[in-house]
Design a protein around this motif. Structure first.
Motif, PDB file in Angstrom:
ATOM      1  N   PRO A 164       1.029  -0.920  -0.187  1.00  0.00           N
ATOM      2  CA  PRO A 164       0.195  -0.239  -0.046  1.00  0.00           C
ATOM      3  C   PRO A 164       0.646   1.609  -0.234  1.00  0.00           C
ATOM      4  CG  PRO A 164      -0.132  -1.296   2.345  1.00  0.00           C
ATOM      5  CD  PRO A 164       0.874  -1.864   1.373  1.00  0.00           C
ATOM      6  N   LEU A 182       2.901   2.539   2.755  1.00  0.00           N
ATOM      7  CA  LEU A 182       4.126   1.785   3.208  1.00  0.00           C
ATOM      8  C   LEU A 182       5.351   2.154   3.128  1.00  0.00           C
ATOM      9  CD1 LEU A 182       4.663  -0.155   5.400  1.00  0.00           C
ATOM     10  CD2 LEU A 182       4.164  -2.241   3.610  1.00  0.00           C
ATOM     11  N   VAL A 183       4.427   2.022   1.239  1.00  0.00           N
ATOM     12  CA  VAL A 183       5.787   2.635  -0.162  1.00  0.00           C
ATOM     13  C   VAL A 183       6.058   4.014   1.254  1.00  0.00           C
ATOM     14  CG1 VAL A 183       6.458   3.001  -2.280  1.00  0.00           C
ATOM     15  CG2 VAL A 183       4.414   0.831  -1.807  1.00  0.00           C
ATOM     16  N   ASP A 234       6.325   5.473   3.648  1.00  0.00           N
ATOM     17  CA  ASP A 234       7.435   5.089   4.687  1.00  0.00           C
ATOM     18  C   ASP A 234       8.772   4.109   4.236  1.00  0.00           C
ATOM     19  OD1 ASP A 234       4.541   4.589   7.276  1.00  0.00           O
ATOM     20  OD2 ASP A 234       5.174   6.296   5.899  1.00  0.00           O
ATOM     21  N   VAL A 235       8.645   2.766   3.285  1.00  0.00           N
ATOM     22  CA  VAL A 235       9.714   3.151   3.104  1.00  0.00           C
ATOM     23  C   VAL A 235      10.960   3.525   2.564  1.00  0.00           C
ATOM     24  CG1 VAL A 235      10.567   1.134   1.644  1.00  0.00           C
ATOM     25  CG2 VAL A 235       9.075   0.359   3.616  1.00  0.00           C
TER      26      VAL A 235
END
Lengths: 124, 165
Positions: free
Chosen positions: B28, B31-32, B34-35
């Motif tokens: 999602p 999350l991407v 954040d990464v």
């Protein structure tokens, strides 16, 4: 791709950056595009690009300094020629850069997969 | 069952001074994002070998700076740094980009994220500044290197269509 390849390219960075800086000017790229079609005298480049003669001379000097163009005398004229092999380090850099980016995206992909398997979810 | 996307990054050259990378991830968008932006995550994928990343500092705000350093097996340091110009979580990040081993080639990086059906597409555009543009900025900058002026100038580069030959 091995790390030593990656580093080798980065270590050559100072040489590559000279060629890169030479190419990173729109007028110099236009001059290179003219010379791709063959040798030219300064006046012919001036006419073809509608730049001033001092501008063209200045750019030719920069391009000569990084070895992208060479010149020879013919009578009273000086003819400039493209030396495309000097673009090879730039091309090598691009190829290795592409692999580095692709590998980095693969590592990010693996990491995202691991994170989701661990059930961290989004908005951590 | 997710497909194996290894090797699927697409790298294109929209102009002589731009490198555009497109890559999809089965994750999602939040999350991407954040990464891509949190040091505790970035440490795991940025460097070719994760345990050689020596600096991973990210101040994720407009005007904030990032600095990433990793050390290769033969001891060479690779250092990347820049300043954030725009942040719109989770869809857009714009920052300046500089690899310190290559001082002439500073760039503006634009990262965009878009999710559809659980798959997030990330595009990263690295736009190297034109020499003439850099000369222009130096002339109009006046005295010192002001981050405000650089931000305005680079912001205009990002927004306007660039006349790259």
């Amino acid at each position: 791709m091995s790390i030593s390849e990656y580093v080798g390219v980065m270590a050559r960075a100072s040489t590559t950056s000279d060629v890169f800086n030479a190419v990173a000017d729109v007028h110099r790229r236009q001059i290179l595009d003219v010379l791709i079609t063959g040798e030219r005298a300064v006046g012919a480049i001036v006419d073809e690009l509608s730049l001033s003669q001092p501008q063209v001379s200045k750019h030719l000097r920069v391009l000569s300094e990084v070895g992208l163009v060479s010149n020879r005398a013919e009578g009273r004229r000086r003819l400039y020629r493209l030396q495309p092999e000097q673009l090879a380090p730039l091309h090598d850099w691009v190829t290795t850069y592409e692999r580095a980016i692709s590998d980095r995206m693969d590592r990010m992909d693996d990491y995202l997969t691991d994170l989701q398997r661990q059930g961290d979810g989004s908005d951590a | 069952m997710t497909r194996d996307r290894h090797g699927s990054a697409v790298i294109e050259y929209p102009s002589a001074l731009e490198i555009l990378t497109t890559r999809e991830f089965d994750a999602p968008i939040g999350l991407v994002f954040d990464v891509l932006t949190k040091p505790e995550h970035v440490r795991h994928w940025f460097a070719p070998f994760e345990d050689t990343m020596t600096v991973c500092s990210i101040d994720l705000r407009v005007g904030g700076k990032y600095h990433m350093v990793f050390v290769t097996s033969d001891g060479t340091e690779c250092s990347f740094r820049g300043t954030y110009l725009e942040i719109e979580a989770p869809t857009r990040i714009v920052d300046t980009w500089l690899f310190e081993g290559w001082p002439g080639a500073d760039a503006v990086e634009t990262v965009e994220l878009q999710e559809s059906g659980g798959v997030t597409k990330v595009t990263m555009n690295l736009a190297f500044r034109d020499q003439a543009g850099r000369d222009h900025m130096t002339r109009t900058d006046g005295q010192e290197d002001s981050w405000d002026k650089m931000e305005d100038y680079l912001g205009s580069l990002v927004d306007a269509s660039r006349p790259i030959g």
